[in-house]
Scaffold this motif. Structure first.
Motif, PDB file in Angstrom:
ATOM      1  N   THR A 149       0.550   4.003  -2.821  1.00 33.85           N
ATOM      2  CA  THR A 149       0.175   5.372  -2.476  1.00 33.85           C
ATOM      3  C   THR A 149       1.200   6.366  -2.998  1.00 33.85           C
ATOM      4  O   THR A 149       0.847   7.398  -3.581  1.00 33.85           O
ATOM      5  CB  THR A 149       0.062   5.519  -0.944  1.00 33.85           C
ATOM      6  OG1 THR A 149      -0.958   4.648  -0.464  1.00 33.85           O
ATOM      7  CG2 THR A 149      -0.268   6.954  -0.551  1.00 33.85           C
ATOM      8  N   ARG A 152       0.827  -1.210   0.000  1.00 34.23           N
ATOM      9  CA  ARG A 152       0.000   0.000   0.000  1.00 34.23           C
ATOM     10  C   ARG A 152       0.857   1.254   0.000  1.00 34.23           C
ATOM     11  O   ARG A 152       0.525   2.255  -0.640  1.00 34.23           O
ATOM     12  CB  ARG A 152      -0.911   0.024   1.232  1.00 34.23           C
ATOM     13  CG  ARG A 152      -2.062  -0.971   1.175  1.00 34.23           C
ATOM     14  CD  ARG A 152      -3.080  -0.643   2.269  1.00 34.23           C
ATOM     15  NE  ARG A 152      -3.717   0.622   2.005  1.00 34.23           N
ATOM     16  CZ  ARG A 152      -5.029   0.772   1.825  1.00 34.23           C
ATOM     17  NH1 ARG A 152      -5.838  -0.267   1.907  1.00 34.23           N
ATOM     18  NH2 ARG A 152      -5.545   1.961   1.581  1.00 34.23           N
ATOM     19  N   GLY A 153       1.938   1.209   0.753  1.00 31.27           N
ATOM     20  CA  GLY A 153       2.813   2.376   0.840  1.00 31.27           C
ATOM     21  C   GLY A 153       3.404   2.760  -0.499  1.00 31.27           C
ATOM     22  O   GLY A 153       3.360   3.924  -0.900  1.00 31.27           O
ATOM     23  N   VAL A 154       3.927   1.788  -1.206  1.00 36.85           N
ATOM     24  CA  VAL A 154       4.510   2.076  -2.523  1.00 36.85           C
ATOM     25  C   VAL A 154       3.417   2.519  -3.498  1.00 36.85           C
ATOM     26  O   VAL A 154       3.601   3.456  -4.274  1.00 36.85           O
ATOM     27  CB  VAL A 154       5.266   0.847  -3.081  1.00 36.85           C
ATOM     28  CG1 VAL A 154       5.671   1.078  -4.536  1.00 36.85           C
ATOM     29  CG2 VAL A 154       6.491   0.551  -2.232  1.00 36.85           C
ATOM     30  N   LEU A 198       7.144   6.299   6.480  1.00 40.38           N
ATOM     31  CA  LEU A 198       7.071   5.654   5.165  1.00 40.38           C
ATOM     32  C   LEU A 198       7.832   6.467   4.119  1.00 40.38           C
ATOM     33  O   LEU A 198       8.677   5.940   3.389  1.00 40.38           O
ATOM     34  CB  LEU A 198       5.598   5.511   4.742  1.00 40.38           C
ATOM     35  CG  LEU A 198       5.373   5.061   3.294  1.00 40.38           C
ATOM     36  CD1 LEU A 198       5.885   3.653   3.067  1.00 40.38           C
ATOM     37  CD2 LEU A 198       3.891   5.170   2.931  1.00 40.38           C
ATOM     38  N   TYR A 199       7.538   7.764   4.056  1.00 37.67           N
ATOM     39  CA  TYR A 199       8.156   8.584   3.015  1.00 37.67           C
ATOM     40  C   TYR A 199       9.647   8.806   3.287  1.00 37.67           C
ATOM     41  O   TYR A 199      10.444   8.954   2.360  1.00 37.67           O
ATOM     42  CB  TYR A 199       7.389   9.893   2.859  1.00 37.67           C
ATOM     43  CG  TYR A 199       6.112   9.715   2.069  1.00 37.67           C
ATOM     44  CD1 TYR A 199       5.759   8.474   1.513  1.00 37.67           C
ATOM     45  CD2 TYR A 199       5.242  10.778   1.850  1.00 37.67           C
ATOM     46  CE1 TYR A 199       4.590   8.306   0.788  1.00 37.67           C
ATOM     47  CE2 TYR A 199       4.067  10.615   1.121  1.00 37.67           C
ATOM     48  CZ  TYR A 199       3.751   9.370   0.600  1.00 37.67           C
ATOM     49  OH  TYR A 199       2.587   9.230  -0.128  1.00 37.67           O
ATOM     50  N   TRP A 201      -4.763  13.835   0.003  1.00 34.20           N
ATOM     51  CA  TRP A 201      -5.449  12.567   0.237  1.00 34.20           C
ATOM     52  C   TRP A 201      -5.537  12.149   1.697  1.00 34.20           C
ATOM     53  O   TRP A 201      -6.344  11.283   2.041  1.00 34.20           O
ATOM     54  CB  TRP A 201      -4.792  11.431  -0.562  1.00 34.20           C
ATOM     55  CG  TRP A 201      -3.351  11.159  -0.223  1.00 34.20           C
ATOM     56  CD1 TRP A 201      -2.257  11.612  -0.906  1.00 34.20           C
ATOM     57  CD2 TRP A 201      -2.851  10.367   0.858  1.00 34.20           C
ATOM     58  NE1 TRP A 201      -1.107  11.168  -0.303  1.00 34.20           N
ATOM     59  CE2 TRP A 201      -1.448  10.401   0.778  1.00 34.20           C
ATOM     60  CE3 TRP A 201      -3.454   9.641   1.891  1.00 34.20           C
ATOM     61  CZ2 TRP A 201      -0.629   9.732   1.699  1.00 34.20           C
ATOM     62  CZ3 TRP A 201      -2.646   8.988   2.802  1.00 34.20           C
ATOM     63  CH2 TRP A 201      -1.242   9.042   2.691  1.00 34.20           C
ATOM     64  N   LEU A 238      11.048   5.557   1.861  1.00 31.81           N
ATOM     65  CA  LEU A 238      10.998   5.525   0.392  1.00 31.81           C
ATOM     66  C   LEU A 238      11.948   6.550  -0.214  1.00 31.81           C
ATOM     67  O   LEU A 238      12.605   6.288  -1.225  1.00 31.81           O
ATOM     68  CB  LEU A 238       9.567   5.775  -0.101  1.00 31.81           C
ATOM     69  CG  LEU A 238       8.525   4.719   0.258  1.00 31.81           C
ATOM     70  CD1 LEU A 238       7.156   5.097  -0.318  1.00 31.81           C
ATOM     71  CD2 LEU A 238       8.942   3.336  -0.234  1.00 31.81           C
ATOM     72  N   TYR A 297      -3.405   5.457   7.743  1.00 26.13           N
ATOM     73  CA  TYR A 297      -2.112   6.012   8.138  1.00 26.13           C
ATOM     74  C   TYR A 297      -2.235   6.993   9.297  1.00 26.13           C
ATOM     75  O   TYR A 297      -3.226   7.724   9.398  1.00 26.13           O
ATOM     76  CB  TYR A 297      -1.466   6.765   6.976  1.00 26.13           C
ATOM     77  CG  TYR A 297      -1.030   5.882   5.840  1.00 26.13           C
ATOM     78  CD1 TYR A 297       0.112   5.085   5.948  1.00 26.13           C
ATOM     79  CD2 TYR A 297      -1.735   5.833   4.649  1.00 26.13           C
ATOM     80  CE1 TYR A 297       0.526   4.277   4.904  1.00 26.13           C
ATOM     81  CE2 TYR A 297      -1.338   5.027   3.592  1.00 26.13           C
ATOM     82  CZ  TYR A 297      -0.206   4.249   3.733  1.00 26.13           C
ATOM     83  OH  TYR A 297       0.198   3.447   2.707  1.00 26.13           O
TER      84      TYR A 297
END
Lengths: 223, 223
Positions: free
Chosen positions: A182, A178-180, B209-210, B194, B213, B201
């Motif tokens: 999103t 889901r993270g990727v 998460l970000y 969003w 990533l 989240y």
DNA sequence: GTCTATATGACGATAGAC
DNA sequence: GTCTATCGTCATATAGAC
């Protein structure tokens, strides 16, 4: 210049995704089936919606942009809201179509790269439509918004499924998947906000960049 | 619940960035220096601007939200546009402040992770203000927009400089540096579009998460 | 199918009493 | 500093001639 040409080399993973994505974006005219006057109205409306937003756009703007009087607009659309819905519905359907077509590719890694490329590039190339799609969603009436939400959810689900496939067929609802998903959707959508043809990027360049960056995100979390 | 707590462990790079970012976000009240009535007006205006957009917000909305008549609003602000500018200016200044403070960290990798964490999380936690900042920019009058543009450019420059530092002190205008900087800003900004507290989240989760990533994006291009 | 003219209502902003 | 009342303007939408 045709908008669907690929600027750089087609060798390497990103290059192959760019070539495949360019095919999906070829001949992108959402309004070719509309009668000329309705088409002129829609085009003028998109320009103004994208520039000023739906609520700041008046019927006089649309009328002036399409060379008609405000009264003549009502022959072709029942209300300003109906024009927005027409634009939003077709735009959402197009984005979903792109994502679905990219997802059909093999192997999953190629499908993922093609999806990111095509989705990002479309938001650059068709940024006026994309702005209406992404940023005037809340301006839709309740029942119109509901219809469009179906298309949005379908798009999101496909992206999660492609990522899950890349990760080896895991659960699409797993947090790292889901993270990727999103993140890549978010990167693509936001292109419509900041992209300008006069800036340093081409649509192809954006597609390739995000294709590359997205691929680097593909490390499954330690779950 | 205090909004500035960190949900997960603080071990590992992302955990340390989360801890450092949480400090930068502590006590986030942009309006504490305003007199109570002006503050109530601003808060009501933000809610409506974020929900409906600036142009769809009427003075009657703001008046109702702050428990005043429309006439009373003019005692505190000269126009609806002035309210928007006040919100936008402070919001932009806050985002710039966060980025600047994160960038001051050492080493560059830690600064980068803290920056991504704090910027993303702020857009989730303060998503109503962030929406006004990011999506009502075009609604500002020309001279107000110009003032805010200065803050936006400063933010972008700092992000490029941090990425350039991570890459070993290279030129901040190098395409691969610009690409990563664009992507991380874009990811953070889009959170305001969003994010919803009722979703899967948390603001801390988004930040982590970000952060993760974004770090994976940090492979210099072969130039 | 397009136009001019207009109905109806809501908008941002102001006047003046308290 | 707040209110009620209202001004002038412009919004969406409609009526009716051509």
């Amino acid at each position: 210049m045709r908008m669907t040409e690929v600027d750089g080399p087609v060798t390497g993973d990103a290059g192959r995704a760019a070539a495949a994505g360019a095919v999906l974006l070829a001949g992108d005219d959402l309004w070719s089936d509309l009668p000329p006057t309705a088409r002129a109205i829609v085009v003028a409306a998109i320009d103004s919606f994208a520039d000023r937003g739906f609520h700041a756009t008046t019927l006089r703007h649309i009328a002036a942009g399409s060379g008609l009087s405000t009264a003549a607009l009502y022959v072709h659309f029942r209300s300003k809201d109906d024009v927005l819905f027409e634009v939003s519905r077709r735009g959402h359907a197009r984005a979903l179509g792109l994502v679905r077509a990219a997802a059909a590719g093999e192997p999953a890694g190629h499908a993922f790269r093609t999806l990111v490329y095509a989705f990002s590039r479309w938001h650059a190339e068709q940024r006026t439509v994309a702005r209406v799609v992404q940023y005037e969603f809340a301006a839709l009436g309740p029942e119109h918004r509901e219809q469009v939400t179906v298309l949005r959810r379908a798009t999101e689900r496909i992206v999660r499924e492609v990522v899950a496939e890349v990760f080896g067929g895991v659960d699409p609802e797993r947090p790292d998947v889901r993270g990727v998903a999103t993140a890549v959707l978010s990167l693509g959508v936001d292109v419509a906000r900041w992209f300008t043809p006069s800036g340093p990027y081409t649509p192809d360049g954006i597609g390739r960049l995000y294709c590359e960056l997205a691929e680097r995100m593909l490390v499954p979390a330690r779950v």
